[in-house]
Design a protein around this motif. Structure first.
Motif, PDB file in Angstrom:
ATOM      1  N   ASN A 213       0.837  -1.204   0.000  1.00 46.99           N
ATOM      2  CA  ASN A 213       0.000   0.000   0.000  1.00 46.99           C
ATOM      3  C   ASN A 213       0.873   1.255   0.000  1.00 46.99           C
ATOM      4  N   HIS A 214       0.296   2.387   0.341  1.00 41.77           N
ATOM      5  CA  HIS A 214       1.064   3.631   0.268  1.00 41.77           C
ATOM      6  C   HIS A 214       2.035   3.792   1.433  1.00 41.77           C
ATOM      7  N   ILE A 215       2.019   2.817   2.355  1.00 39.26           N
ATOM      8  CA  ILE A 215       2.875   2.882   3.536  1.00 39.26           C
ATOM      9  C   ILE A 215       4.003   1.857   3.480  1.00 39.26           C
ATOM     10  N   SER A 216       3.673   0.649   3.048  1.00 38.54           N
ATOM     11  CA  SER A 216       4.613  -0.456   3.208  1.00 38.54           C
ATOM     12  C   SER A 216       4.359  -1.560   2.197  1.00 38.54           C
ATOM     13  N   ASP A 217       5.402  -2.321   1.907  1.00 36.13           N
ATOM     14  CA  ASP A 217       5.245  -3.557   1.156  1.00 36.13           C
ATOM     15  C   ASP A 217       4.653  -4.627   2.068  1.00 36.13           C
TER      16      ASP A 217
ATOM     17  N   GLN B 240       7.255  -2.517  -4.244  1.00 36.65           N
ATOM     18  CA  GLN B 240       7.418  -1.194  -4.851  1.00 36.65           C
ATOM     19  C   GLN B 240       8.293  -0.269  -4.022  1.00 36.65           C
ATOM     20  N   TRP B 241       8.322  -0.475  -2.708  1.00 35.32           N
ATOM     21  CA  TRP B 241       9.082   0.433  -1.845  1.00 35.32           C
ATOM     22  C   TRP B 241      10.392  -0.183  -1.361  1.00 35.32           C
ATOM     23  N   LYS B 242      10.575  -1.478  -1.603  1.00 30.47           N
ATOM     24  CA  LYS B 242      11.706  -2.220  -1.022  1.00 30.47           C
ATOM     25  C   LYS B 242      11.702  -2.047   0.500  1.00 30.47           C
TER      26      LYS B 242
END
Length: 394
Positions: free
Chosen positions: A169-173, A181-183
């Motif tokens: 989500n927009h906070i965490s994988d 997406q954020w590693k």
């Protein structure tokens, strides 16, 4: 996990609870001490189908009479938001609606329940004979990248946030999502953890990817929790659970892992069954078509022909033992996932009336009274209090 948290599992009820002789001592330990379970999915359950849990209910794993029987007096109500609602205002609306349900439970029976916003609330309400209903948000989707929403949900009573659920989500994988997406954590997620610390909202690392876990404990100035996770040692390759290295890092952080009871979290056999079931259903859907009569027949008969190998009480105790062996008695507790794992609960731990079975199992494994009291709730209350103490500086 949940109806909220996992595959909806419908299994044969042919495996019955084995006879356990629960001593008066076990019952007394459950009844006379604060028993915290950090993940019970009542709000989402009653959102799907309303039941008055202030009375005995025909369905589900939780209601007032069974909670009293089991000695449960501080169940965290899980405000579960499906991953599909990330980047949608519907996530905020659903979160507020589920919190409304918790408030409605208290409104219906203020002689039985009370909202708890702090460890002190839990202690005072326990002394009055009330069941406390603290709340945790499972999936940070409703924050929607806006710290004003964090303030909003804090004021409404949210005291922990599971950073992600089944999708990034927009906070965490997420541990369930191959997309990383954020590693680990997003830039906003890193900012969010600092703000959660300042408010006293506990950082919950259940569901997140391994990279996100390590980043979270590095950033957090307070102990974190795993609100409903078990151990990867017993479910090799299942990233949703925590491995030994992570457990040791959690211990160094001062945090606590709250053991999930779901069979697919607890044993290799049940976990493999769940994976095979998912693959079989996907193959059948592709071959038969999801709306076909043949698919409906397949899905209706699947568990009759392939029954889930239930975990047992001993399986759950093995997880507790291993945490204690790795990092000591002060870092383990209960996060059952009642009302969240369908009919996959272990033999002898089928609903909230059965905590005395767990206590008896701990006694039989030579845990001291004080150790059991820590597992039942003292460990988690310590971590919660440390988060409150840190927040009081701001």
């Amino acid at each position: 996990m949940t109806t909220s948290c996992a595959l909806a599992i419908s299994v044969l009820a042919s495996t019955q609870s084995q006879a356990i002789t629960v001593t008066e001592k076990a019952k007394k330990l459950a009844q006379e001490n604060i028993l915290v379970d950090t993940h019970i999915d009542v709000p989402y359950r009653i959102n799907k189908k309303w039941e008055d849990v202030t009375q005995a209910t025909k369905n589900g794993d939780f209601d007032y009479p069974r909670a009293v029987q089991g000695g449960l007096n501080a169940p965290f109500m899980s405000v579960y938001i499906p991953a599909t609602l990330d980047n949608s205002d519907q996530s905020i609306m659903l979160a507020d609606k589920l919190i409304d349900y918790v408030e409605a439970i208290v409104g219906r029976a203020p002689d039985k329940f009370a909202i708890a916003r702090s460890p002190e609330d839990v202690r005072q309400q326990f002394a009055k004979g009330l069941i406390s209903l603290p709340m945790g948000m499972e999936n940070g989707s409703p924050i929607q990248g806006d710290l004003a929403n964090l303030q909003h949900f804090y004021k409404r009573g949210i005291r922990y946030i599971t950073l992600a659920h089944s999708q990034s989500n927009h906070i965490s994988d997420s541990s369930y999502d191959l997309r990383r997406q954020w590693k680990g954590l997003s830039p906003f997620g890193k900012e969010l953890i600092a703000e959660m610390n300042k408010l006293g909202i506990l950082v919950d690392i259940s569901h997140v990817s391994d990279d996100a876990f390590y980043q979270a404990i590095e950033i957090s100035q307070t102990p974190v929790i795993a609100s409903h996770s078990s151990l990867r040692k017993f479910t090799l390759g299942f990233e949703r659970n925590m491995d030994d290295k992570m457990i040791k890092a959690l211990g160094k952080n001062g945090g606590v892992i709250q053991i999930n009871f779901g069979s697919t979290f607890v044993t290799k056999g049940a976990n493999a069954w769940s994976k095979k079931r998912g693959a079989d259903f996907k193959a059948a859907e592709q071959k038969l078509g999801k709306d076909s009569e043949a698919y409906k027949s397949f899905s209706g008969n699947y568990v009759k022909e392939n029954p889930l190998p239930y975990a047992t009480l001993d399986s759950v105790l093995d997880h507790i033992d291993h945490v204690v062996e790795l990092i000591g008695i002060d870092h383990v507790g209960i996060g059952s996932d009642y009302d969240g794992v369908g009919d996959s609960l272990p033999v002898d731990l089928k609903d909230v009336s059965t905590y005395p079975n767990l206590v008896q199992g701990l006694l039989d494994r030579d845990y001291s009274d004080e150790d059991i009291i820590k597992i039942l709730g003292k460990n988690f209350l310590r971590v919660w209090q440390e988060n409150e103490d840190y927040a009081s500086k701001f």
